[in-house]
Scaffold this motif. Structure first.
Motif, PDB file in Angstrom:
ATOM      1  N   GLU A 184       6.380 -12.379 -14.293  1.00 48.95           N
ATOM      2  CA  GLU A 184       6.303 -13.200 -13.082  1.00 48.95           C
ATOM      3  C   GLU A 184       6.329 -12.316 -11.839  1.00 48.95           C
ATOM      4  N   ASP A 185       7.182 -11.305 -11.836  1.00 49.14           N
ATOM      5  CA  ASP A 185       7.243 -10.389 -10.699  1.00 49.14           C
ATOM      6  C   ASP A 185       5.927  -9.646 -10.520  1.00 49.14           C
ATOM      7  N   LEU A 186       5.330  -9.203 -11.612  1.00 49.56           N
ATOM      8  CA  LEU A 186       4.050  -8.497 -11.534  1.00 49.56           C
ATOM      9  C   LEU A 186       2.976  -9.388 -10.908  1.00 49.56           C
ATOM     10  N   CYS A 187       2.931 -10.632 -11.329  1.00 49.38           N
ATOM     11  CA  CYS A 187       1.933 -11.559 -10.784  1.00 49.38           C
ATOM     12  C   CYS A 187       2.150 -11.797  -9.291  1.00 49.38           C
ATOM     13  N   ARG A 188       3.392 -11.953  -8.908  1.00 48.55           N
ATOM     14  CA  ARG A 188       3.684 -12.194  -7.489  1.00 48.55           C
ATOM     15  C   ARG A 188       3.347 -10.956  -6.658  1.00 48.55           C
ATOM     16  N   ALA A 189       3.672  -9.770  -7.172  1.00 48.00           N
ATOM     17  CA  ALA A 189       3.325  -8.537  -6.459  1.00 48.00           C
ATOM     18  C   ALA A 189       1.821  -8.439  -6.264  1.00 48.00           C
ATOM     19  N   ARG A 190       1.073  -8.692  -7.309  1.00 48.94           N
ATOM     20  CA  ARG A 190      -0.399  -8.669  -7.214  1.00 48.94           C
ATOM     21  C   ARG A 190      -0.887  -9.616  -6.124  1.00 48.94           C
ATOM     22  N   ASP A 191      -0.350 -10.813  -6.095  1.00 49.54           N
ATOM     23  CA  ASP A 191      -0.809 -11.810  -5.123  1.00 49.54           C
ATOM     24  C   ASP A 191      -0.487 -11.392  -3.692  1.00 49.54           C
ATOM     25  N   VAL A 192       0.697 -10.837  -3.472  1.00 46.57           N
ATOM     26  CA  VAL A 192       1.087 -10.397  -2.128  1.00 46.57           C
ATOM     27  C   VAL A 192       0.233  -9.213  -1.687  1.00 46.57           C
ATOM     28  N   ILE A 193       0.006  -8.269  -2.585  1.00 49.81           N
ATOM     29  CA  ILE A 193      -0.836  -7.107  -2.273  1.00 49.81           C
ATOM     30  C   ILE A 193      -2.218  -7.559  -1.822  1.00 49.81           C
ATOM     31  N   ARG A 194      -2.786  -8.519  -2.528  1.00 54.33           N
ATOM     32  CA  ARG A 194      -4.127  -8.995  -2.199  1.00 54.33           C
ATOM     33  C   ARG A 194      -4.134  -9.860  -0.941  1.00 54.33           C
ATOM     34  N   GLU A 195      -3.147 -10.736  -0.810  1.00 54.12           N
ATOM     35  CA  GLU A 195      -3.122 -11.639   0.344  1.00 54.12           C
ATOM     36  C   GLU A 195      -3.059 -10.873   1.658  1.00 54.12           C
ATOM     37  N   TYR A 196      -2.280  -9.791   1.675  1.00 54.07           N
ATOM     38  CA  TYR A 196      -2.077  -9.033   2.914  1.00 54.07           C
ATOM     39  C   TYR A 196      -2.861  -7.721   2.939  1.00 54.07           C
ATOM     40  N   ASP A 197      -3.720  -7.524   1.942  1.00 58.08           N
ATOM     41  CA  ASP A 197      -4.600  -6.353   1.913  1.00 58.08           C
ATOM     42  C   ASP A 197      -3.798  -5.062   2.101  1.00 58.08           C
ATOM     43  N   LEU A 198      -2.706  -4.957   1.371  1.00 60.71           N
ATOM     44  CA  LEU A 198      -1.746  -3.889   1.629  1.00 60.71           C
ATOM     45  C   LEU A 198      -2.275  -2.500   1.322  1.00 60.71           C
ATOM     46  N   THR A 199      -3.134  -2.372   0.315  1.00 57.66           N
ATOM     47  CA  THR A 199      -3.612  -1.032  -0.037  1.00 57.66           C
ATOM     48  C   THR A 199      -4.509  -0.447   1.042  1.00 57.66           C
ATOM     49  N   GLU A 200      -4.991  -1.279   1.968  1.00 57.04           N
ATOM     50  CA  GLU A 200      -5.783  -0.783   3.094  1.00 57.04           C
ATOM     51  C   GLU A 200      -4.900  -0.399   4.288  1.00 57.04           C
ATOM     52  N   LYS A 201      -3.611  -0.727   4.215  1.00 55.37           N
ATOM     53  CA  LYS A 201      -2.707  -0.495   5.338  1.00 55.37           C
ATOM     54  C   LYS A 201      -1.741   0.657   5.094  1.00 55.37           C
ATOM     55  N   CYS A 202      -1.274   0.797   3.863  1.00 59.65           N
ATOM     56  CA  CYS A 202      -0.163   1.706   3.607  1.00 59.65           C
ATOM     57  C   CYS A 202      -0.135   2.065   2.120  1.00 59.65           C
ATOM     58  N   HIS A 203       0.847   2.859   1.735  1.00 63.73           N
ATOM     59  CA  HIS A 203       1.066   3.154   0.320  1.00 63.73           C
ATOM     60  C   HIS A 203       1.691   1.932  -0.343  1.00 63.73           C
ATOM     61  N   VAL A 204       1.348   1.723  -1.615  1.00 64.33           N
ATOM     62  CA  VAL A 204       1.892   0.585  -2.361  1.00 64.33           C
ATOM     63  C   VAL A 204       2.384   1.076  -3.723  1.00 64.33           C
ATOM     64  N   TYR A 205       3.632   0.688  -4.064  1.00 58.75           N
ATOM     65  CA  TYR A 205       4.244   1.129  -5.312  1.00 58.75           C
ATOM     66  C   TYR A 205       4.790  -0.055  -6.103  1.00 58.75           C
ATOM     67  N   LEU A 206       4.629   0.030  -7.413  1.00 63.66           N
ATOM     68  CA  LEU A 206       5.336  -0.850  -8.343  1.00 63.66           C
ATOM     69  C   LEU A 206       6.428  -0.018  -8.996  1.00 63.66           C
ATOM     70  N   SER A 207       7.656  -0.519  -8.950  1.00 60.50           N
ATOM     71  CA  SER A 207       8.797   0.220  -9.487  1.00 60.50           C
ATOM     72  C   SER A 207       9.558  -0.672 -10.456  1.00 60.50           C
ATOM     73  N   PRO A 208       9.687  -0.276 -11.727  1.00 56.18           N
ATOM     74  CA  PRO A 208      10.362  -1.135 -12.703  1.00 56.18           C
ATOM     75  C   PRO A 208      11.866  -1.208 -12.490  1.00 56.18           C
TER      76      PRO A 208
END
Length: 222
Positions: A158-182
């Motif tokens: 569920e966390d992975l899905c929500r992270a994906r959605d937020v990254i895409r909604e706010y186009d984060l990879t075009e703004k800054c570094h983005v990390y997934l941390s377990p």
């Protein structure tokens, strides 16, 4: 001169983020306004946690003596410290320091982004598994720059899905570094990699907390 509630100051390697593996000094402040289910620094977050009142100049003198360029201001939630802007402004005037501030995503960043030569931000976005997502401030995404980072601590699918959605909604990879941390010990690392492949999460970094691999995962001051 302002004093801050400092729990500990120590040198180690950066365990995560864009300077992972590099030497860094950590300045840990006391207190936090959130209570994440997986928090690994609860001992520093409580109102009665032991701390030392430490002034801006005392912190700067110690940093100068340690001769380590990377400095991470962390907590707890360091941006809750009264007059923390004073410390960040003073650090910005030090020629040999590269300052990063770790923040939990619930405090407005705009005032601190305006500091000339100010710190870079490593900002969490708390996902459902943290129990704290309702406190997030999406308006902070508009403040982020190329040197900043958004970190998603993931506990389950569920966390992975929500992270994906937020990254895409706010186009984060075009703004800054983005990390997934377990969350340490709670999600299979292979599952994160497979999710990234299945969802074509380009320009997203998976990171492991290096300090928890080198030392005991519960050890402090490392």
């Amino acid at each position: 001169m302002t004093n801050y509630k400092v729990v500990e100051i120590f040198s180690s390697i950066n365990g995560e983020g864009t300077r992972a593996g590099q030497l860094a000094v950590f300045v840990r402040m006391q207190g936090c306004n959130l209570n994440c289910t997986y928090c690994d620094t609860k001992w520093a977050n409580e109102a009665d946690a032991k701390f030392h009142w430490t002034s801006t100049e005392e912190i700067l003198e110690l940093l100068r003596s340690m001769e380590i360029k990377n400095v991470t201001i962390t907590g707890g939630e360091p941006l809750l410290q009264e007059e923390i802007g004073e410390l960040l402004e003073a650090m910005a005037k030090e020629e040999n320091l590269r300052v990063e501030i770790e923040t939990n995503g619930s405090v407005p960043l705009q005032p601190f982004a305006e500091i000339p030569n100010g710190p870079s931000f490593t900002m969490d976005y708390k996902l459902p598994g943290s129990g704290m997502e309702k406190y997030m401030l999406p308006e902070n995404f508009a403040v982020l720059r190329a040197q900043d980072t958004v970190k998603f601590v993931v506990k389950d699918y569920e966390d992975l899905c929500r992270a994906r959605d937020v990254i895409r909604e706010y186009d984060l990879t075009e703004k800054c570094h983005v990390y997934l941390s377990p969350v340490y010990g709670q999600i299979e690392l292979e599952n994160i990699v497979n999710f990234m492949k299945d969802n074509r999460l380009n320009d997203v970094n998976m990171q492991l907390q290096m300090h928890k691999i080198i030392w005991d995962s519960e050890m402090r001051g490392v």
